[in-house]
Structures are given as C-alpha cells and as structure tokens.
Design an enzyme around this catalytic site. Structure first.
Site, short mmCIF file in Angstrom:
data_model
loop_
_atom_site.label_atom_id
_atom_site.label_comp_id
_atom_site.label_asym_id
_atom_site.label_seq_id
_atom_site.Cartn_x
_atom_site.Cartn_y
_atom_site.Cartn_z
N PRO A 121 0.85 -1.19 0.00
CA PRO A 121 0.00 0.00 0.00
C PRO A 121 0.89 1.24 0.00
CG PRO A 121 0.05 -1.01 2.20
CD PRO A 121 0.81 -1.92 1.28
N CYS B 75 2.75 3.08 9.61
CA CYS B 75 3.01 4.42 9.09
C CYS B 75 3.40 5.36 10.23
CB CYS B 75 1.76 4.95 8.38
SG CYS B 75 2.00 6.63 7.79
N ASN C 2 8.56 -7.34 4.07
CA ASN C 2 8.55 -6.14 3.24
C ASN C 2 9.76 -5.29 3.59
OD1 ASN C 2 7.19 -2.98 3.76
ND2 ASN C 2 7.36 -3.79 1.68
C1 LIG Z 1 4.92 6.96 -1.51
C2 LIG Z 1 4.75 5.93 -0.43
C3 LIG Z 1 3.56 5.86 0.27
C4 LIG Z 1 3.36 4.89 1.26
N1 LIG Z 1 2.13 4.78 1.86
C5 LIG Z 1 1.88 3.74 2.71
C6 LIG Z 1 0.56 3.46 3.19
O1 LIG Z 1 -0.43 4.13 2.85
N2 LIG Z 1 0.40 2.41 4.05
C7 LIG Z 1 1.45 1.61 4.44
O2 LIG Z 1 1.27 0.67 5.20
N3 LIG Z 1 2.71 1.85 3.98
C8 LIG Z 1 2.93 2.87 3.11
N4 LIG Z 1 4.18 3.03 2.56
C9 LIG Z 1 5.25 2.07 2.93
C10 LIG Z 1 5.25 0.88 1.97
O3 LIG Z 1 4.04 0.16 2.05
C11 LIG Z 1 6.42 -0.07 2.29
O4 LIG Z 1 6.24 -0.56 3.60
C12 LIG Z 1 7.77 0.62 2.22
O5 LIG Z 1 7.89 1.44 1.05
C13 LIG Z 1 8.91 -0.41 2.23
O6 LIG Z 1 8.82 -1.28 1.13
P1 LIG Z 1 9.76 -1.08 -0.17
O7 LIG Z 1 11.19 -0.97 0.33
O8 LIG Z 1 9.55 -2.32 -1.00
O9 LIG Z 1 9.33 0.18 -0.83
C14 LIG Z 1 4.40 3.99 1.59
C15 LIG Z 1 5.60 4.06 0.87
C16 LIG Z 1 5.78 5.01 -0.13
C17 LIG Z 1 7.07 5.04 -0.92
#
Ligand SMILES: Cc1cc2nc3c(=O)[nH]c(=O)nc-3n(C[C@H](O)[C@H](O)[C@H](O)COP(=O)(O)O)c2cc1C
Length: 331
Positions: A14, A96, A208
């Site tokens: 998300p 978050c 994740n």
């Molecule tokens: C632009 C952006 C918005 C995000 N919004 C949410 C969110 O609404 N809910 C959530 O649980 N995590 C949110 N995250 C975190 C991601 O879900 C994820 O946990 C985090 O980016 C780490 O994973 P990655 O390294 O594969 O990007 C957001 C990340 C990004 C980059």
C-alpha cells in the site's frame, strides 16, 4: 484466478498517493496473481468523507483494503462496508510513522499498544468473513528488541485472532524522521523476521522492505510465506511482468509491455468520459520501460503531454512509438 485470492505469496505494498485505483488497474495488466493493496484509507474518510473512498474496479481482484484507524467500532463498520463492496481482504496499518497519522493515534504508534491492535482486529474479524491482516514494523523508537516484536505478534495473534502479518523489516522512529527517512534510515533486519516466523510457524508471514528483484523475493520465500514489494514495483513496474511465471508457477507467456500499455486503452477511454485526466492514469506508467533505450523519451513525452486538455490514448501511442521497436523480444 480465484485459487490465489487469499495468497500473500507476492503483493504490492500500500502506498499513499501511488497505489490508487488507476495504478492498481495498470499493475493488474502486468500480473494476474499478485495481491494488490489500496492506499491507506482512514476510517474517518470512509465514514464521514464526501467521496467514495472504497471505489475500485472489478479487474483489480485480488485486492486488499488497507485501513488506518484505532477505534474498534469504526474499523468494524468500515470492514463491513469493504466486505460488502467485494474487497478480498482488510489490512490494518500499524506501520506508518507520519505525524498526521500519530495525531490520529494510528499507524506505527499502535505498536506500543498490542492490546488495542488485538481489539481492533477482533472487532473486524467478528463482523466479516474475509481475512483481516496486520502490516507492521519490527519496532518503534526504543522499543526495538526481538522480545518486543515477539510479544506484540503473540498478543495480536492470540487475543485478536490475527493469523497473517506483513512485516516491514525495519523499525520506525516516531519523531525526528520524516516518513521518507523512516523508509531509508533504520536498517533492514531480515533475519529478525525469519526468526519471528520460526517462533510462530502457524502464522502466515510476509516480509517487506528493500526487495528489488524476484530473485531476492525467492530467497525470502525460502523462510517466509510471502514478499511485499513497494517502491521497486511502482518505479520499475516491468518487474511485475515476470511474477506470475517466476513466483506463481504459471506457464502463461511473458507479459508483453507494449501490449500491456495498449490493454489500458478501453479503461482510459472510459475514465476520460468520467472526467479523469489522462495524466492521472499515465503517471503510474512512467517507469514501465526503465532500462530500455527510449525509456527517457517515453517518460518525457508522457510527462509533457498527458496533462494537456483533450489528451487521450493517442498520446500513449505517440509515446510508444519512441520506445516500442527498441524493446528486446523475449524468446
Ligand atoms: C509513496 C509511499 C507511500 C506509502 N504509503 C503507505 C501506506 O499508505 N500504508 C502503508 O502501510 N505503507 C505505506 N508506505 C510504505 C510501503 O508500504 C512499504 O512498507 C515501504 O515502502 C517499504 O517497502 P519497499 O522498500 O519495497 O518500498 C508507503 C511508501 C511510499 C514510498
């Protein structure tokens, strides 16, 4: 592909402002099996907001609604609405760290109150039959020991009945770091999540954080039930074109990226008649050809033209002409 509807094996995280319904529709063109998540939607928005915060397209299935909130009754109300709308899963955001979210007393700060998280999960599980899952971190602030994570997980699983956890393998600092910094600065600790799975073998656990390739995903899948990819899936969506074959054992042909773009046209045309701007959809497609000659021209052409009044799928055709004949063909 109903057999994978509840699978956590591979999912797209998300992401607020990124994984909106247009983005998810596009990602679904690249992978049929991946579990998609909405952006976090707060209970306040759903219950009091003016817009339809639960809108999505049937084509997006399997799709999970991520909720932000900490009031069990409000969460239960939203879960019920989501199930009625046909969402396949509900996920509670316990990860978050933004100030806005902390002011609402939800997101990552909820990790400090495992009993409340358990109450939230139980309240939702009591009123819906679809899975209710938790996305969390490995710790917050000074509460970052393994014992803290283990106790949190145990409480939410036992008291709340939660059987599926998605763990972002880094802690969050609740003050001092921006949400962006909180995705980069605290170090990743994958072994800690592997340990958690060993201590709770009956729980479904996905990891994740920082996953960039399907090879890395496969390594995690040797220890865990699932992998959630965030930024890489968004910024380099062509990685998704291999997921069904590489991670779900499908024998379907590899997804052709140009065909995937063209398969968006009827959706886009329908959206344009509803008042959506072309750029609202194509902004999620800018990274599709990353690494291929012409990728920059594709990105630039779309960025410059998709927001113009009257822009329609011809803009995409013109952008494709800058890149299409330069894409290496798969054997
Ligand atoms: C632009 C952006 C918005 C995000 N919004 C949410 C969110 O609404 N809910 C959530 O649980 N995590 C949110 N995250 C975190 C991601 O879900 C994820 O946990 C985090 O980016 C780490 O994973 P990655 O390294 O594969 O990007 C957001 C990340 C990004 C980059």
């Amino acid at each position: 592909m109903t057999d994978n509807f509840s699978s956590q094996r591979f999912s797209i995280a998300p992401m607020l402002d990124w994984t909106d319904r247009h983005c998810r529709y596009f990602h679904r063109k690249l992978t049929g099996d991946t579990l998609l998540y909405t952006e976090m939607v707060t209970t306040g928005a759903i219950i009091h907001g003016k817009g339809d915060y639960l809108a999505y397209s049937e084509e997006e299935h399997p799709v999970a609604l991520q909720l932000g909130g900490s009031d069990p009754a409000a969460l239960a109300q939203c879960a019920r609405l989501a199930e009625a709308r046909g969402y396949d899963q509900i996920n509670l955001n316990v990860g978050c760290p933004s100030d806005r979210v902390q002011n609402g007393r939800f997101g990552a700060c909820l990790m400090a109150d495992a009993n409340l998280v358990a109450d939230c999960i139980k309240a939702m599980r009591d009123v819906v039959s679809i899975p209710v899952t938790v996305k969390t971190r490995i710790g917050i602030d000074e509460q970052d020991s393994y014992a803290f994570l283990r106790d949190f997980t145990g409480t939410v699983a036992e008291r709340g009945g939660c059987d599926t956890f998605i763990i972002h393998a880094r802690k969050a600092w609740l003050s001092g770091l921006s949400p962006k910094e909180n995705r980069e600065i605290p170090p990743l600790d994958y072994p800690r999540v592997y340990q958690l799975k060993r201590d709770f073998p009956a729980l479904t656990m996905a990891i994740n954080g920082g996953v960039k390739t399907l090879e890395e995903a496969k390594t995690h899948l040797m220890h865990l039930d699932g992998v959630m990819m965030g930024r890489e899936a968004y910024q380099n969506p062509s990685v998704l074109a291999q997921v069904d074959r590489e991670l779900f054992g499908r024998t379907t042909p590899a997804v052709d990226l140009v065909a995937a773009v063209r398969s968006m046209y009827s959706y886009i045309e329908a959206e344009l008649t509803q008042g959506t701007y072309l750029g609202h959809v194509t902004r999620h497609m800018l990274g599709l050809f990353q690494g291929i000659p012409g990728a920059r021209q594709w990105r630039r052409y779309l960025s410059e033209n998709a927001h113009k009044p009257g822009a329609d799928v011809r803009v995409l055709e013109a952008a494709l002409a800058l890149v299409a004949d330069r894409i290496p063909q798969e054997a």
